[in-house]
Design a protein around this motif. Structure first.
Motif, PDB file in Angstrom:
ATOM      1  N   ARG A   1       0.848  -1.188   0.000  1.00 50.07           N
ATOM      2  CA  ARG A   1       0.000   0.000   0.000  1.00 50.07           C
ATOM      3  C   ARG A   1       0.882   1.236   0.000  1.00 50.07           C
ATOM      4  N   LEU A   2       0.567   2.190  -0.857  1.00 49.05           N
ATOM      5  CA  LEU A   2       1.227   3.490  -0.862  1.00 49.05           C
ATOM      6  C   LEU A   2       0.166   4.568  -0.751  1.00 49.05           C
ATOM      7  N   ASN A   3       0.400   5.540   0.119  1.00 50.28           N
ATOM      8  CA  ASN A   3      -0.489   6.697   0.222  1.00 50.28           C
ATOM      9  C   ASN A   3       0.351   7.925   0.538  1.00 50.28           C
ATOM     10  N   ARG A   4       0.111   8.993  -0.229  1.00 44.73           N
ATOM     11  CA  ARG A   4       0.834  10.253  -0.039  1.00 44.73           C
ATOM     12  C   ARG A   4       2.341  10.018  -0.175  1.00 44.73           C
ATOM     13  N   VAL A   5       2.733   9.564  -1.341  1.00 44.98           N
ATOM     14  CA  VAL A   5       4.138   9.252  -1.641  1.00 44.98           C
ATOM     15  C   VAL A   5       4.556  10.044  -2.872  1.00 44.98           C
ATOM     16  N   ILE A   6       5.738  10.635  -2.810  1.00 47.10           N
ATOM     17  CA  ILE A   6       6.280  11.411  -3.920  1.00 47.10           C
ATOM     18  C   ILE A   6       7.584  10.770  -4.385  1.00 47.10           C
ATOM     19  N   MET A   7       7.701  10.542  -5.697  1.00 48.07           N
ATOM     20  CA  MET A   7       8.908   9.972  -6.287  1.00 48.07           C
ATOM     21  C   MET A   7       9.365  10.881  -7.427  1.00 48.07           C
TER      22      MET A   7
ATOM     23  N   ASN B   1     -15.843  10.503  -7.186  1.00 51.26           N
ATOM     24  CA  ASN B   1     -15.571  10.074  -5.811  1.00 51.26           C
ATOM     25  C   ASN B   1     -14.945   8.685  -5.842  1.00 51.26           C
ATOM     26  N   ALA B   2     -13.649   8.614  -5.476  1.00 50.34           N
ATOM     27  CA  ALA B   2     -12.930   7.341  -5.433  1.00 50.34           C
ATOM     28  C   ALA B   2     -12.759   6.845  -4.003  1.00 50.34           C
ATOM     29  N   GLY B   3     -13.430   7.492  -3.056  1.00 51.93           N
ATOM     30  CA  GLY B   3     -13.326   7.084  -1.667  1.00 51.93           C
ATOM     31  C   GLY B   3     -12.062   7.561  -0.982  1.00 51.93           C
ATOM     32  N   VAL B   4     -11.408   8.580  -1.550  1.00 49.65           N
ATOM     33  CA  VAL B   4     -10.176   9.126  -0.988  1.00 49.65           C
ATOM     34  C   VAL B   4     -10.498  10.469  -0.359  1.00 49.65           C
ATOM     35  N   THR B   5     -10.201  10.641   0.920  1.00 53.46           N
ATOM     36  CA  THR B   5     -10.676  11.803   1.657  1.00 53.46           C
ATOM     37  C   THR B   5      -9.607  12.865   1.904  1.00 53.46           C
ATOM     38  N   ASP B   6      -8.379  12.629   1.452  1.00 53.86           N
ATOM     39  CA  ASP B   6      -7.343  13.657   1.559  1.00 53.86           C
ATOM     40  C   ASP B   6      -6.497  13.629   0.294  1.00 53.86           C
ATOM     41  N   ASP B   7      -5.507  14.561   0.204  1.00 54.00           N
ATOM     42  CA  ASP B   7      -4.642  14.572  -0.972  1.00 54.00           C
ATOM     43  C   ASP B   7      -3.203  14.332  -0.542  1.00 54.00           C
ATOM     44  N   VAL B   8      -2.270  14.527  -1.462  1.00 54.58           N
ATOM     45  CA  VAL B   8      -0.873  14.197  -1.205  1.00 54.58           C
ATOM     46  C   VAL B   8      -0.283  15.024  -0.072  1.00 54.58           C
ATOM     47  N   ASP B   9      -0.848  16.196   0.194  1.00 54.21           N
ATOM     48  CA  ASP B   9      -0.383  17.055   1.280  1.00 54.21           C
ATOM     49  C   ASP B   9      -1.185  16.895   2.561  1.00 54.21           C
ATOM     50  N   GLY B  10      -2.186  16.034   2.532  1.00 61.18           N
ATOM     51  CA  GLY B  10      -3.054  15.885   3.688  1.00 61.18           C
ATOM     52  C   GLY B  10      -4.220  16.839   3.711  1.00 61.18           C
ATOM     53  N   ASP B  11      -4.419  17.612   2.644  1.00 61.42           N
ATOM     54  CA  ASP B  11      -5.565  18.518   2.566  1.00 61.42           C
ATOM     55  C   ASP B  11      -6.855  17.730   2.327  1.00 61.42           C
TER      56      ASP B  11
ATOM     57  N   ALA C   1     -16.063  22.286  -5.298  1.00 62.19           N
ATOM     58  CA  ALA C   1     -17.354  21.747  -5.743  1.00 62.19           C
ATOM     59  C   ALA C   1     -17.281  20.261  -6.055  1.00 62.19           C
ATOM     60  N   GLY C   2     -16.095  19.762  -6.384  1.00 66.00           N
ATOM     61  CA  GLY C   2     -15.962  18.355  -6.744  1.00 66.00           C
ATOM     62  C   GLY C   2     -14.554  17.861  -6.470  1.00 66.00           C
ATOM     63  N   PHE C   3     -14.325  16.605  -6.827  1.00 64.43           N
ATOM     64  CA  PHE C   3     -13.021  15.970  -6.626  1.00 64.43           C
ATOM     65  C   PHE C   3     -12.088  16.354  -7.770  1.00 64.43           C
ATOM     66  N   ASP C   4     -10.866  16.730  -7.428  1.00 65.37           N
ATOM     67  CA  ASP C   4      -9.880  17.065  -8.449  1.00 65.37           C
ATOM     68  C   ASP C   4      -9.156  15.807  -8.921  1.00 65.37           C
ATOM     69  N   ILE C   5      -8.714  15.832 -10.154  1.00 64.29           N
ATOM     70  CA  ILE C   5      -7.955  14.722 -10.722  1.00 64.29           C
ATOM     71  C   ILE C   5      -6.482  14.869 -10.337  1.00 64.29           C
ATOM     72  N   GLY C   6      -5.851  13.742 -10.053  1.00 66.36           N
ATOM     73  CA  GLY C   6      -4.441  13.740  -9.685  1.00 66.36           C
ATOM     74  C   GLY C   6      -4.235  13.683  -8.185  1.00 66.36           C
ATOM     75  N   ALA C   7      -2.965  13.765  -7.773  1.00 71.58           N
ATOM     76  CA  ALA C   7      -2.620  13.610  -6.365  1.00 71.58           C
ATOM     77  C   ALA C   7      -2.944  14.843  -5.535  1.00 71.58           C
ATOM     78  N   ASP C   8      -3.013  16.011  -6.171  1.00 72.68           N
ATOM     79  CA  ASP C   8      -3.232  17.260  -5.457  1.00 72.68           C
ATOM     80  C   ASP C   8      -4.686  17.695  -5.538  1.00 72.68           C
ATOM     81  N   GLU C   9      -5.207  18.201  -4.440  1.00 75.00           N
ATOM     82  CA  GLU C   9      -6.523  18.842  -4.411  1.00 75.00           C
ATOM     83  C   GLU C   9      -6.289  20.351  -4.304  1.00 75.00           C
ATOM     84  N   PHE C  10      -6.762  21.101  -5.300  1.00 76.46           N
ATOM     85  CA  PHE C  10      -6.516  22.544  -5.330  1.00 76.46           C
ATOM     86  C   PHE C  10      -7.269  23.225  -4.198  1.00 76.46           C
ATOM     87  N   VAL C  11      -6.524  24.019  -3.387  1.00 72.78           N
ATOM     88  CA  VAL C  11      -7.143  24.694  -2.237  1.00 72.78           C
ATOM     89  C   VAL C  11      -7.013  26.204  -2.334  1.00 72.78           C
ATOM     90  N   GLY C  12      -6.633  26.713  -3.486  1.00 70.77           N
ATOM     91  CA  GLY C  12      -6.528  28.150  -3.655  1.00 70.77           C
ATOM     92  C   GLY C  12      -5.194  28.699  -3.189  1.00 70.77           C
TER      93      GLY C  12
END
Length: 507
Positions: free
Chosen positions: A308-314, A474-484, A490-501
């Protein structure tokens, strides 16, 4: 368990301690009084007035009872010695064969709160062996925290020629340049393992920084950095860390930087664990390997969720022909699965990519493999494929995937059985081919594929106006790569990052 019951402890912790015990330690033992906390200082013979006080870590380890804590003051600790456990020879600065906590980062004026940054506590093997060897029988729990372990070199000190599974797993090999742990529950935290070498002379020598062999379930590597370690001899794997067999291990808040290996797993190599391995909130940067898996290679036989990998940067890892960042090899007859969420794979390279060289490569040699991937970002790898699946039956389901700048997105290589890639809401930009069949008839299923500019910044986060914002499902993922929080808008963003402004990430 992989049949290494032949390595047993024929010396008790006390009897082993007698071989090393100085006069002052004998006095502690003679009274039968173990205070529970022992103190070590390389510079102050009184340990600032604390007792019992020792000048070397090994003397304190020998005097400690099961479960004791050893607090070590800042300083550099050297003095490699050879010791025998169960008829086998180990060479190191510190040998541990009992349950205990070894904590560095203290000062002789403050033994309450360790601070390894202010009070650097260094175990330096001076290229004469390794820093720490931990040898158990399956019952011990050992914590090592707050140390820099450096200048280890285990060349010529492992298995004799032609012998396997004695003091290293592979035949005639050396292992564990900086740290070695066998058949214990290990808690390794707040450490830096740097500039260690598994072997300069013997082939198939693994674990430049550390070698963890048959660990007990519940072992954990936390807030630890593996940097500039090497497994350079032919066939060597796990430049930073090698995990061999054993039960579950969690790697959390850790970094793998500029490690090198000759065979596979420049940063981290995992070989046939009996239970799942998890990696969370960790980074792999600038690792190198001469074959496959620049950051990570895992060889899996476990039935069930093996990795399992979660919030990993390579980033900026390099391999030769496959797996610039990740290489997964499925062996054995079981059906294994891998789960990954919030993973960034960016600026990784291959020396000889060929037509279908991939950043993330999966080869199923036997059995079956299923991949469940959600919110992954591939970026800045224009000559490479993002994901390649090949071999025996393999299935991958990807949701909310972002691929920016790649030669091809998904490659299938069918040898036997079905190879299927199903992807949902994949956003591509500057990608040459969405689907490519390297061999056979792999099956591709694209659900709502999208094109557009993700507007990634230099750290591969989304910027205002990105086509990835609110474009996912909705893929059942409640945070992003930074923990945001996900979703943020309004919706789920594509990719590892969730845009927070414009506000700072992670707040």
């Amino acid at each position: 368990m992989k049949g290494n019951h032949w390595l047993i402890m024929t010396l008790s912790g006390f009897a082993l301690g007698l071989a090393f015990m100085p006069v002052e330690a004998w006095r502690v033992s003679a009274t039968g009084a173990h205070p529970g906390v022992l103190y070590v200082s390389a510079t102050d013979p009184t340990c600032g007035g604390q007792s019992p006080c020792f000048s070397t870590i090994q003397a304190a380890v020998n005097a400690a009872a099961e479960g004791d804590e050893i607090r070590v003051a800042a300083g550099t600790y050297t003095g490699v010695a050879t010791a025998t456990v169960g008829g086998n020879s180990f060479r190191q600065v510190v040998l541990i064969t009992k349950s205990l906590t070894l904590q560095g980062g203290y000062s002789t004026t403050n033994w309450t709160q360790p601070n390894p940054t202010q009070n650097p506590t260094v175990i330096d093997a001076q290229r004469q062996g390794r820093g720490i060897s931990i040898v158990g029988n399956g019952t011990q729990t050992v914590t090592v925290a707050g140390f820099t372990i450096t200048n280890g070199d285990y060349s010529g000190l492992g298995n004799p020629p032609g012998v396997a599974r004695l003091v290293c797993s592979r035949t005639g090999s050396d292992c564990g340049g900086g740290l070695f742990a066998f058949r214990v529950r290990l808690h390794l935290r707040d450490c830096t393992i740097t500039n260690n070498i598994a072997s300069r002379t013997r082939i198939f020598s693994d674990g430049g920084g550390a070698y963890l062999w048959e660990l007990i379930g519940g072992s954990r590597v936390e807030n630890t950095t593996f940097t500039d370690n090497q497994a350079p001899s032919s066939g060597g794997s796990g430049g930073g860390l090698n995990i061999v067999f054993g039960s579950s291990v969690a790697i959390v808040n850790s970094r793998f930087e500029r490690n090198q290996a000759a065979s596979y797993g420049g940063g981290l190599a995992i070989f046939q664990p009996d239970e799942g391995i998890s990696i969370e909130n960790s980074t792999f940067t600038g690792n190198r390997v001469s074959d496959d898996g620049g950051a990570l290679e895992a060889r899996l036989t476990f039935e069930g969720t093996a990795l399992r990998l979660n919030r990993v940067i390579m980033r900026q890892n390099q391999a030769r022909s496959q797996g610039a960042a990740i290489s997964l090899i499925k062996q054995g007859t079981s059906a294994a699965s891998v789960q990954m969420t919030n993973v960034v794979l960016a600026s990784n390279t291959l020396l000889s990519p060929g037509d279908f060289g991939a950043v993330f490569n999966v080869d199923v040699l036997s059995g079956e493999m299923e991949l469940r991937l959600a919110h992954l970002t591939w970026a800045a790898q224009p000559a490479l494929s993002a994901l390649r699946l090949g071999g025996a039956p393999t299935r991958a389901t990807l949701t909310n995937t972002l691929i920016d700048s790649a030669g091809s997105a998904f490659v299938g290589h069918q040898v036997s059985g079905e190879v299927r890639i199903r992807h949902i809401n994949t956003l591509t930009n500057r990608v040459g081919v969405l689907h490519a069949a390297e061999a056979g008839m792999p099956i591709f299923e694209a659900v709502n594929p999208l094109r557009g500019d993700p507007r990634l910044d230099a750290t591969h986060h989304l910027q205002a106006g990105s086509a990835a914002i609110d474009a996912g499902v909705n893929a059942g993922v409640t945070d992003d790569v930074d923990g945001d929080r996900r979703p943020f808008g309004a919706g789920f963003d594509i990719g590892a990052d969730e845009f927070v402004g414009p506000r700072a990430k992670g707040q």
